[in-house]
Enzyme design. Structure first.
Site, mmCIF file in Angstrom:
data_model
loop_
_atom_site.group_PDB
_atom_site.id
_atom_site.type_symbol
_atom_site.label_atom_id
_atom_site.label_comp_id
_atom_site.label_asym_id
_atom_site.label_seq_id
_atom_site.Cartn_x
_atom_site.Cartn_y
_atom_site.Cartn_z
ATOM 1 N N PRO A 318 0.848 -1.200 0.000
ATOM 2 C CA PRO A 318 0.000 0.000 0.000
ATOM 3 C C PRO A 318 0.880 1.245 0.000
ATOM 4 C CG PRO A 318 -0.025 -1.077 2.153
ATOM 5 C CD PRO A 318 0.733 -1.978 1.236
ATOM 6 N N LEU A 319 0.720 2.099 -0.990
ATOM 7 C CA LEU A 319 1.608 3.250 -1.184
ATOM 8 C C LEU A 319 0.793 4.535 -1.157
ATOM 9 C CD1 LEU A 319 3.519 1.617 -4.160
ATOM 10 C CD2 LEU A 319 4.467 1.965 -1.877
ATOM 11 N N THR A 320 1.028 5.366 -0.156
ATOM 12 C CA THR A 320 0.279 6.607 -0.026
ATOM 13 C C THR A 320 0.517 7.504 -1.234
ATOM 14 O OG1 THR A 320 0.577 6.454 2.363
ATOM 15 C CG2 THR A 320 -0.183 8.560 1.506
ATOM 16 N N GLN A 372 -6.057 -1.086 3.503
ATOM 17 C CA GLN A 372 -5.232 -0.812 4.680
ATOM 18 C C GLN A 372 -5.863 0.286 5.528
ATOM 19 O OE1 GLN A 372 -1.282 1.307 4.804
ATOM 20 N NE2 GLN A 372 -0.534 -0.728 5.339
ATOM 21 N N CYS A 403 3.343 3.085 9.970
ATOM 22 C CA CYS A 403 3.457 4.402 9.342
ATOM 23 C C CYS A 403 4.372 5.309 10.165
ATOM 24 C CB CYS A 403 2.091 5.048 9.188
ATOM 25 S SG CYS A 403 2.148 6.697 8.455
ATOM 26 N N LYS A 442 0.835 -4.912 9.185
ATOM 27 C CA LYS A 442 2.105 -4.428 8.646
ATOM 28 C C LYS A 442 2.803 -3.599 9.715
ATOM 29 C CE LYS A 442 4.463 -2.159 4.849
ATOM 30 N NZ LYS A 442 4.392 -1.496 3.529
ATOM 31 N N HIS A 472 8.493 -4.575 7.640
ATOM 32 C CA HIS A 472 9.405 -3.684 6.918
ATOM 33 C C HIS A 472 10.704 -3.634 7.729
ATOM 34 C CE1 HIS A 472 10.053 0.521 4.886
ATOM 35 N NE2 HIS A 472 11.123 -0.237 4.875
ATOM 36 N N ASP A 506 13.861 -2.937 -0.163
ATOM 37 C CA ASP A 506 15.038 -2.932 -1.050
ATOM 38 C C ASP A 506 15.003 -3.942 -2.190
ATOM 39 O OD1 ASP A 506 15.931 -1.040 0.744
ATOM 40 O OD2 ASP A 506 17.208 -2.422 1.833
ATOM 41 N N ARG A 530 8.653 0.625 -3.235
ATOM 42 C CA ARG A 530 9.401 1.544 -4.098
ATOM 43 C C ARG A 530 9.937 0.863 -5.348
ATOM 44 N NH1 ARG A 530 14.025 3.909 -0.713
ATOM 45 N NH2 ARG A 530 13.930 1.823 0.190
#
Length: 659
Positions: A318-320, A372, A403, A442, A472, A506, A530
């Site tokens: 999930p990417l803001t 999410q 977050c 998460k 993460h 990564d 990313r």
């Protein structure tokens, strides 16, 4: 192949030593593509502090090689007392605001020539209502083919469509392809999970029935924990040590009312007040036709819940801002197994806010899709989970406790919940019990770099009802600096067995994926964030087990497809065009970091590496590699037309760290 024992140009910089130490963060590319002036700048950055002082003392100017005719320009001195801005960029100007006085009223925009004239029923409406006047000031079209009309047979934007040549009459009325529109109407909608007006009104008037969620939260609250008996001293009021080592008493530090009051002021994360809860309890049960079930009275057992086969799946994080529906569609086409919507704030979902509900929309291509949620209050999060479980089509709920944003963390949400273990327990237990779909969690390694605590939470998450955990490999303090700690992720996966743990951090190539999976076999899946933004075809690379040298023409076609998906999702009028442009530019702020495989000296590219300035194999590749926002705008203009006057853009996510 270049000889790395040679020196770079006239400088004393040894390029070979730079390759040997890849932690310096430099991506090596073939010498013929490097812009030589930047090689000189790179060598200057590698001078020692003593050398730098000597150079500045001798030259006293920014460029020591400048001709004597040029006026020396001294380097500006930074004020040491000025605090460096970190985190979210809060001073960004809006890219463009569409004036209502110059926009046609939506209620009459899609009128057809055969239907009677429409009128706006709102006497306070500030939109323009004269079709002829609007045609005089309407911006020029950006294309001739409306993707929505070609797909559905009808464009809902009508006269305001910026690609409306084919479906508009000379007077600006909307033309409908009846045959295609009828065929499309018989199919299920491509985009699901819309917020209906009826549901929005019920939420805003506090008329939605939340008794199930409230009963579960009350049962899991700290005040209802079992007191220690004569044979058990590990439950109830036993003292626990948090990650800072300070002993806290469960009954004192988080009794029900205190926890709720302490958490209710989160970033507009307003909770339902006690008076509202009384009203909710008084609401009659909803009448249902058909057989009566007991789902509101008896919680489903874990074995009765719907399940997801998580093993060996590749999940799009999930990417803001950038993880919107058009972007997820592209990732699905390239092979992403599981997708998840952007982080949604639970209190705004409960208020029926349109902008927040847009984050839970789902495209038909997303076969396994999750939402999410972020919040800081057990009652709010559990109500929200019940609401989404019942009202939308979703396969799992993901709880965000990782977050790092200051605004969320300071109010106890996101990674701030790692500091509030009693509240965290109530949240995970309650949300899990109110759902009949899986709950995933998460998290980061912890709040502080030197105090990782996630491995201690893994068995707790398992016992509290989580079906999958994503770790993460960085702490909240690290944000995205340093490399992710995959050894620690492996430790967490071992502690959480038998439930699956996904690793995050990564992964930018098949080589990264293969190395992570081979060295850390306990980790059952990979989450990519990313890496997918920089190269969305990474999912294809992983499944085909090879590096893909994608051309600039193919990359530009991806942007073209994104533009079409964006216009279909946000609309093809001026507002929709500019929304599509804004989100495209946010994505390009990551996309430009991709270095083509064909110009890499020793592929693959690593996510922590930045190349020197380089020219591509053609002009388009050079343009797409630029870190200049103005060049990103040029790319958007090739697809969405010229930007309007007064347009500004500053990326929200400062992805480029090369100066």
């Amino acid at each position: 192949m270049a000889d790395y024992g040679e020196k770079c140009g006239d400088c004393s910089f040894d390029y070979a030593s730079l390759y040997e130490d890849r932690q310096k963060g430099v991506c090596l590319i073939k010498e013929e593509f490097i812009i030589e002036d930047h090689v000189r700048q790179l060598s200057e950055q590698c001078l020692t502090e003593t050398d730098k002082q000597k150079v500045s003392a001798d030259a006293g100017v920014e460029d020591a090689d400048a001709s004597s005719d040029e006026v020396p320009v001294k380097k500006p001195k930074l004020d040491d007392k000025r605090e460096k801005l970190r985190g979210q960029n809060k001073a960004r100007p809006p890219p463009f605001k569409v004036s209502r006085e110059q926009s046609l009223c939506p209620s009459i925009a899609d009128q057809t020539p055969t239907e009677p004239a429409r009128k706006c029923g709102n006497p306070r409406c500030t939109y323009l209502h004269d079709r002829k006047e609007y045609l005089k000031i309407k911006p020029e079209d950006i294309g001739t083919e409306c993707c929505t009309f070609n797909l559905t047979g009808k464009c809902p934007r009508g006269i305001t469509c910026r690609m409306g040549a084919r479906h508009l009459t000379e007077d600006g009325f909307n033309v409908v392809d009846e045959k295609k529109f009828e065929e499309y109407s018989k199919c299920s909608p491509a985009i699901k999970n819309h917020l209906s007006k009826d549901l929005q009104n019920r939420l805003r008037k506090r008329k939605y029935h939340f008794s199930k969620a409230e009963a579960i939260v009350k049962a899991n609250g700290p005040s209802n924990k079992k007191k220690p008996g004569p044979q058990s001293s590990s439950d109830g009021k036993a003292e626990e040590k948090n990650h800072t080592g300070v002993a806290t008493n469960a009954s004192d530090s988080s009794n029900g009312e205190t926890a709720e009051k302490r958490a209710c002021d989160d970033v507009k994360m307003e909770t339902v007040t006690s008076n509202d809860r009384d009203v909710l309890h008084e609401q009659p049960k909803e009448l249902k036709l058909g057989p009566v079930d007991d789902s509101d009275l008896i919680r489903p057992r874990q074995s009765e819940k719907r399940t997801i086969d998580w093993r060996d799946k590749i999940l799009l994080s999930p990417l803001t801002t950038v993880g919107n529906l058009p972007f997820r569609r592209i990732c699905k086409e390239y092979g992403a197994d599981i997708t998840c919507g952007e982080m949604a704030l639970a209190p705004k979902i409960l208020k029926g806010t349109q902008e927040e509900w847009a984050l839970v929309k789902r495209h038909e291509s997303e076969d396994i899709f999750g939402v999410q949620l972020c919040g800081n209050n057990p009652g709010v999060l559990t109500r929200c989970a019940q609401l989404l479980n019942r009202e939308i089509d979703v396969d799992y709920i993901d709880l965000n406790i990782g977050c790092p944003i200051d605004l969320i963390y300071r109010k106890g949400g996101g990674s701030g919940m790692l500091n509030r273990l009693n509240v965290l327990e109530t949240v995970v237990k309650s949300v899990s019990q109110v759902l009949d779909i899986p709950l995933s969690v998460k998290t980061r390694t912890g709040v502080y770099i030197d105090k990782p605590i996630a491995h201690n939470l893994m068995p707790k998450f398992r016992d509290w009802g989580a079906s999958m955990i994503t770790v993460h490999g960085r702490s909240r303090e690290q944000r995205y600096t340093k490399l992710a700690d995959w050894e620690y992720i492996e430790k967490c996966a071992a502690a959480a067995q038998p439930i699956p743990v996904f690793g995050n951090g990564d992964v930018l190539s098949y080589d990264d994926y293969r190395r992570m999976r081979e060295l850390h076999s306990t980790v059952q899946g990979i989450t990519i964030g990313r890496g997918a933004l920089i190269k969305p075809w990474i999912f294809t690379e992983i499944k085909e087990r090879k590096l893909i040298d994608i051309s600039s023409a193919e990359r530009f076609d991806i942007l073209r497809k994104y533009a079409n998906y964006g216009l279909e999702h946000w609309g093809s009028d001026t507002r929709g065009v500019e929304n599509t442009r804004r989100f495209m530019l946010e994505w390009i702020s990551f996309l430009h970091r991709y270095v083509p495989v064909g110009i890499l000296e020793r592929p693959p590219q690593r996510i922590n590496e930045r190349p020197p300035f380089y020219r591509g194999r053609d002009d388009m590749e050079t343009l797409m590699a630029s870190s200049n926002c103005a060049d990103w705008v040029k790319l958007s203009e090739m697809l969405l037309g010229k930007v309007p006057d007064g347009f500004h853009f500053l990326p929200k996510h400062k992805a480029n760290s090369w100066k």
